[in-house]
Design a protein around this motif. Sequence first.
Motif, mmCIF file in Angstrom:
data_model
loop_
_atom_site.group_PDB
_atom_site.id
_atom_site.type_symbol
_atom_site.label_atom_id
_atom_site.label_comp_id
_atom_site.label_asym_id
_atom_site.label_seq_id
_atom_site.Cartn_x
_atom_site.Cartn_y
_atom_site.Cartn_z
ATOM 1 N N ALA A 10 0.979 -1.280 0.150
ATOM 2 C CA ALA A 10 0.014 -0.043 -0.147
ATOM 3 C C ALA A 10 0.905 1.174 0.046
ATOM 4 O O ALA A 10 1.428 1.443 0.882
ATOM 5 N N GLU A 11 0.945 2.048 -1.131
ATOM 6 C CA GLU A 11 2.033 3.031 -1.255
ATOM 7 C C GLU A 11 1.380 4.047 -2.500
ATOM 8 O O GLU A 11 0.966 3.425 -3.444
ATOM 9 N N ASP A 12 0.929 5.159 -2.280
ATOM 10 C CA ASP A 12 0.309 5.959 -3.374
ATOM 11 C C ASP A 12 1.499 6.593 -4.254
ATOM 12 O O ASP A 12 0.963 6.780 -5.411
ATOM 13 N N GLN A 13 2.677 6.377 -4.122
ATOM 14 C CA GLN A 13 3.796 6.805 -5.135
ATOM 15 C C GLN A 13 3.932 5.528 -6.133
ATOM 16 O O GLN A 13 4.601 4.576 -5.554
ATOM 17 N N ALA A 14 3.536 5.530 -7.495
ATOM 18 C CA ALA A 14 3.429 4.397 -8.404
ATOM 19 C C ALA A 14 5.150 3.894 -8.477
ATOM 20 O O ALA A 14 5.467 2.913 -8.501
ATOM 21 N N LEU A 15 6.285 4.951 -8.346
ATOM 22 C CA LEU A 15 7.460 4.543 -8.657
ATOM 23 C C LEU A 15 7.836 3.559 -7.384
ATOM 24 O O LEU A 15 8.576 2.604 -7.600
ATOM 25 N N LEU A 16 7.684 4.087 -6.443
ATOM 26 C CA LEU A 16 7.952 3.680 -5.204
ATOM 27 C C LEU A 16 7.358 1.932 -4.742
ATOM 28 O O LEU A 16 7.896 1.023 -4.612
ATOM 29 N N ARG A 17 6.205 2.207 -5.168
ATOM 30 C CA ARG A 17 5.269 0.752 -5.205
ATOM 31 C C ARG A 17 5.752 -0.102 -6.208
ATOM 32 O O ARG A 17 5.936 -1.147 -5.772
ATOM 33 N N GLY A 18 6.215 0.416 -7.133
ATOM 34 C CA GLY A 18 6.869 -0.712 -8.241
ATOM 35 C C GLY A 18 8.306 -1.165 -7.720
ATOM 36 O O GLY A 18 8.495 -2.437 -7.981
ATOM 37 N N SER A 19 8.851 -0.361 -7.159
ATOM 38 C CA SER A 19 10.414 -0.660 -6.683
ATOM 39 C C SER A 19 10.136 -1.874 -5.369
ATOM 40 O O SER A 19 10.773 -2.788 -5.552
ATOM 41 N N PHE A 20 9.299 -1.670 -4.570
ATOM 42 C CA PHE A 20 8.869 -2.469 -3.690
ATOM 43 C C PHE A 20 8.356 -3.896 -4.003
ATOM 44 O O PHE A 20 9.060 -4.676 -3.484
ATOM 45 N N ARG A 21 7.578 -3.779 -5.202
ATOM 46 C CA ARG A 21 7.195 -5.082 -5.701
ATOM 47 C C ARG A 21 8.406 -5.993 -6.085
ATOM 48 O O ARG A 21 8.503 -7.156 -6.014
#
Length: 215
Positions: A10-21
């Motif tokens: 659960a992260e609103d910033q798409a770039l960070l969310r993709g990095s976490f994934r």
Amino acid sequence: MSETVRVLIAEDQALLRGSFRLLVDYAPDLEVVGEAGDGERAVELARRLRPDVVLMDVRMPVLDGVEATRRICGDPEAGGARVLVLTMFDLDAYVFAALRAGASGFLLKDTRPADLLEGIRVVAAGDSMLAPSVARRLVEAFARRTDVAIDGITDRERDVLKLIAAGLSNAEIAERLRLSLPTVKTHVGRLLSKLHARDRAQLVIVAYESGLAGR
């Protein structure tokens, strides 16, 4: 918990969310089962996907991470999902509120990748992950609170509780107090029972709110 830890990001910033994934999916024992860009979506997906761990940004649109954490941790439909909160800052009042809402720990967003993955594993296993640097700042911010009484615990249990609040592991507490590891585990178990705490994160909250962590 399943053999592979199932993670909801659960992260609103798409770039960070993709990095976490990418980071989580790279680990052979972890798997991303869903992504949410706001807190409301995180609650919805937690109910539907029933992940082992929700990696939760504390500041989220639509529904903030604190309220999303409260709903997930209090909802039987979420299947006992545990929440690991991420924050950009090492002092954030929202983090304390998220712990009170039921989060099992918190880490900084600049945490080393290996430590983030280990934090997910620790939380999934039923323990808590408390970033020491954040713990120290929280002590400074909340040490003067006296909302919670901790009568009924022994002096040694107080010592153990203070070190838990400082972010030390059982092994580190054993070394610091010159106790055996089984003895420390016994003290932790008694603290959980006496203080009606669900896990170590809840013990930290009690330490902060009683003022013990600042003494």
